[in-house]
Design a protein around this motif. Structure first.
Motif, short mmCIF file in Angstrom:
data_model
loop_
_atom_site.label_atom_id
_atom_site.label_comp_id
_atom_site.label_asym_id
_atom_site.label_seq_id
_atom_site.Cartn_x
_atom_site.Cartn_y
_atom_site.Cartn_z
N MET A 170 1.30 30.10 84.68
CA MET A 170 2.21 31.21 84.92
C MET A 170 1.51 32.53 84.57
SD MET A 170 5.90 32.04 83.13
CE MET A 170 6.60 30.48 83.70
N PRO A 171 1.54 33.53 85.44
CA PRO A 171 0.91 34.82 85.14
C PRO A 171 1.48 35.44 83.86
CG PRO A 171 1.53 34.70 87.46
CD PRO A 171 2.14 33.51 86.79
N SER A 172 0.61 36.14 83.11
CA SER A 172 1.03 36.70 81.83
C SER A 172 2.13 37.75 81.98
CB SER A 172 -0.18 37.30 81.11
OG SER A 172 -0.76 38.33 81.91
N ASP A 173 2.10 38.54 83.07
CA ASP A 173 3.13 39.57 83.24
C ASP A 173 4.51 38.96 83.44
OD1 ASP A 173 2.35 38.51 85.66
OD2 ASP A 173 2.77 40.35 86.79
N LEU B 117 5.39 36.03 82.26
CA LEU B 117 5.74 35.43 80.98
C LEU B 117 6.35 36.49 80.05
CD1 LEU B 117 5.63 32.80 79.35
CD2 LEU B 117 3.41 33.54 78.48
N VAL B 118 5.70 37.65 79.96
CA VAL B 118 6.21 38.75 79.13
C VAL B 118 7.57 39.20 79.64
CG1 VAL B 118 5.83 41.13 78.41
CG2 VAL B 118 3.93 39.51 78.41
N ARG B 119 7.68 39.34 80.96
CA ARG B 119 8.94 39.76 81.57
C ARG B 119 10.06 38.77 81.23
NH1 ARG B 119 11.74 38.88 86.27
NH2 ARG B 119 12.63 40.73 87.27
N LEU C 218 11.14 39.11 77.55
CA LEU C 218 11.89 40.34 77.31
C LEU C 218 13.34 40.20 77.75
CD1 LEU C 218 9.33 43.13 78.27
CD2 LEU C 218 10.21 42.62 76.00
N PHE C 219 13.53 39.68 78.97
CA PHE C 219 14.90 39.53 79.47
C PHE C 219 15.64 38.43 78.72
CE2 PHE C 219 13.30 41.78 83.30
CZ PHE C 219 14.26 42.78 83.32
N LEU C 220 14.92 37.39 78.30
CA LEU C 220 15.57 36.32 77.53
C LEU C 220 16.03 36.85 76.18
CD1 LEU C 220 16.34 33.34 77.37
CD2 LEU C 220 14.08 32.88 76.39
N SER D 180 5.04 47.94 96.50
CA SER D 180 4.01 47.02 96.04
C SER D 180 4.22 46.54 94.62
CB SER D 180 2.64 47.70 96.14
OG SER D 180 2.63 48.89 95.37
N SER D 181 4.92 47.28 93.78
CA SER D 181 5.06 46.91 92.37
C SER D 181 6.52 46.90 91.96
CB SER D 181 4.29 47.89 91.49
OG SER D 181 4.52 47.61 90.13
N SER D 182 6.89 45.87 91.16
CA SER D 182 8.26 45.78 90.66
C SER D 182 8.37 46.30 89.23
CB SER D 182 8.73 44.32 90.70
OG SER D 182 7.94 43.54 89.83
N LEU D 183 7.29 46.89 88.69
CA LEU D 183 7.29 47.34 87.31
C LEU D 183 8.39 48.36 87.05
CD1 LEU D 183 6.06 47.50 84.48
CD2 LEU D 183 4.47 49.24 85.36
#
Length: 321
Positions: free
Chosen positions: A1-4, A6-8, A11-13, A268-271
Motif C-alpha cells: 500500500m502506498p505510504s500516502d 496509509l497516512v491518509r 488520519l481519517f480513522l 491530478s492531485s487529491s491532496l
C-alpha cells in the motif's frame, strides 16, 4: 500500500475513532434526558441536532474513506459517490448553520430580561421545529449538485478539466463557469453563517463583560449577588469556544475550496480535497468533546450510565449465585 494512502487512512480513522463515539455519547445523553424529563430546552435540542449532523459527517466521509484507504471496504462506485458526497455536503452545511443557530440563541438567552431580544428568544424556541425543517429542506436541495456531478474515480477517463479530484470520487463539472458558480454557492453557504456567528460571539463576549462588571458593582455595594443566570453564562462561553473552533477549521477548509476554484487543472492531485475534508471533519470530531466536557446535563447523564453498568453487573452476578 502506498505510504500516502496509509497516512491518509490513519488520519481519517483517527477522526472516526474520536468523532463517532463522541457524537453518539452526546445523542444518547440527550435521549436519556428526554426519557427522564419528557422535554428538551431549545438550546439542548439544537445541540442534539448538531451532534446528529456531525455524526453523519464523520460516518460518511471519515469512516468510509478510512476503510477504502485500507482496502477493507469500498462503496465508492458511481451510486456510492453520489450518496456519500450528497450526505456529506448536506450534513456539513447543517452542522455549520446549527452552530450559528446555537450561537444566536445563546446570544438572545443572555440578553437583558424584558428587552426585545428576550421576546425574540421565546419566538425562536416556539418555532424551533419549523426552523429545523427549513434548514433540512434548504440544504438538501442545495446539495443536489453532488448527485448530478459526482462519479466514481474508476471512470476517470471521462473527466473534464473542470473536474475536482476527491480521491475515490470526482465532481465532474461540465464547464469552468458551472464549476465556479456552484463553488460560489457553496462558499456563500459557509461564509454567511461564519460572519453571523462571529458577530453573535462578539456580542456574547460584550454581554458577558458587562455582566461581570455589573456583578462587581453589586459586590462592591454589598448587595446580594444575582447568580440565577450562571448556567446561561457557562453555556454562552461554551458556544464562543465552539464558534472559535468552527471559524478556524472551516476558514481553512474554505480557503482550500477557493484555491480549488481559482487554480486550473486541479484534477491530478487529491491532496487539496483531502485537506478540505480533514479540516471540515475535524470540527465534527472535536465539537462533541467540547460539549461533553462543558455541558453539565450531558456530563451528568453519561456519569449515571457509567455508574449503573457496574451495579447492573454486580446484580446479575448475585442473581446467578
Amino acid at each position: 500500500m502506498p505510504s500516502d494512502k496509509l497516512v491518509r487512512g490513519w488520519l481519517f480513522l483517527s477522526l472516526a475513532v474520536v468523532g463517532i463515539p463522541g457524537n453518539i455519547a452526546v445523542i444518547v445523553a440527550f435521549l436519556l434526558l428526554i426519557l427522564q424529563e419528557c422535554f428538551l430546552l431549545a438550546a439542548d435540542a439544537i445541540v442534539l441536532h448538531l451532534a446528529f449532523a456531525n455524526l453523519l459527517v464523520v460516518l460518511v466521509r471519515c469512516l468510509l474513506e478510512a476503510l477504502a484507504s485500507f482496502r477493507l471496504a469500498n462503496v465508492f462506485g458511481d451510486v456510492g459517490c453520489k450518496a456519500v458526497i450528497f450526505i456529506y455536503r448536506t450534513s456539513r452545511a447543517l452542522s455549520i448553520w446549527l452552530t450559528f443557530l446555537l450561537s444566536a440563541y445563546q446570544c438572545l438567552s443572555i440578553a437583558p430580561p424584558g428587552s426585545s431580544w428576550a421576546s425574540a428568544r421565546v419566538l425562536v424556541a416556539q418555532n424551533l421545529p419549523a426552523v429545523f425543517f427549513i434548514l433540512w429542506v434548504l440544504h438538501t436541495s442545495m446539495s443536489v449538485g453532488a448527485v448530478l456531478f459526482s462519479v466514481s474515480s474508476r471512470n476517470y477517463t471521462a473527466m473534464t478539466t473542470s473536474a475536482v479530484n476527491a480521491e475515490f470520487c470526482y465532481v465532474n463539472f461540465r464547464s469552468d463557469v458551472l464549476k465556479e458558480a456552484y463553488g460560489a454557492i457553496q462558499v456563500s453557504r459557509d461564509v454567511v453563517p461564519m460572519a453571523l456567528m462571529t458577530l453573535t460571539s462578539l456580542i456574547i463576549l460584550v454581554l458577558l463583560y458587562k455582566h461581570s462588571q455589573h456583578l462587581k458593582g453589586l459586590r462592591g455595594s454589598g448587595s446580594a449577588g444575582a447568580g440565577s443566570s450562571g448556567a446561561e453564562q457557562r453555556a454562552a462561553k461554551v458556544v464562543v469556544v465552539l464558534v472559535t473552533v468552527y471559524v478556524v477549521l472551516y476558514g481553512v477548509d474554505n480557503g482550500f475550496w477557493v484555491y480549488t476554484l481559482t487554480v486550473r487543472n486541479t484534477l491530478s492531485s487529491s491532496l487539496i480535497s483531502d485537506l478540505r475534508v480533514f479540516f471540515a471533519s475535524l470540527y465534527a470530531a472535536l465539537s462533541p468533546l467540547v460539549i461533553i466536557a462543558s455541558n453539565r446535563k450531558v456530563n451528568g447523564r453519561l456519569r449515571c450510565v457509567a455508574q449503573e453498568r457496574p451495579l447492573l453487573g454486580k446484580t446479575a452476578r448475585l442473581r446467578s449465585i
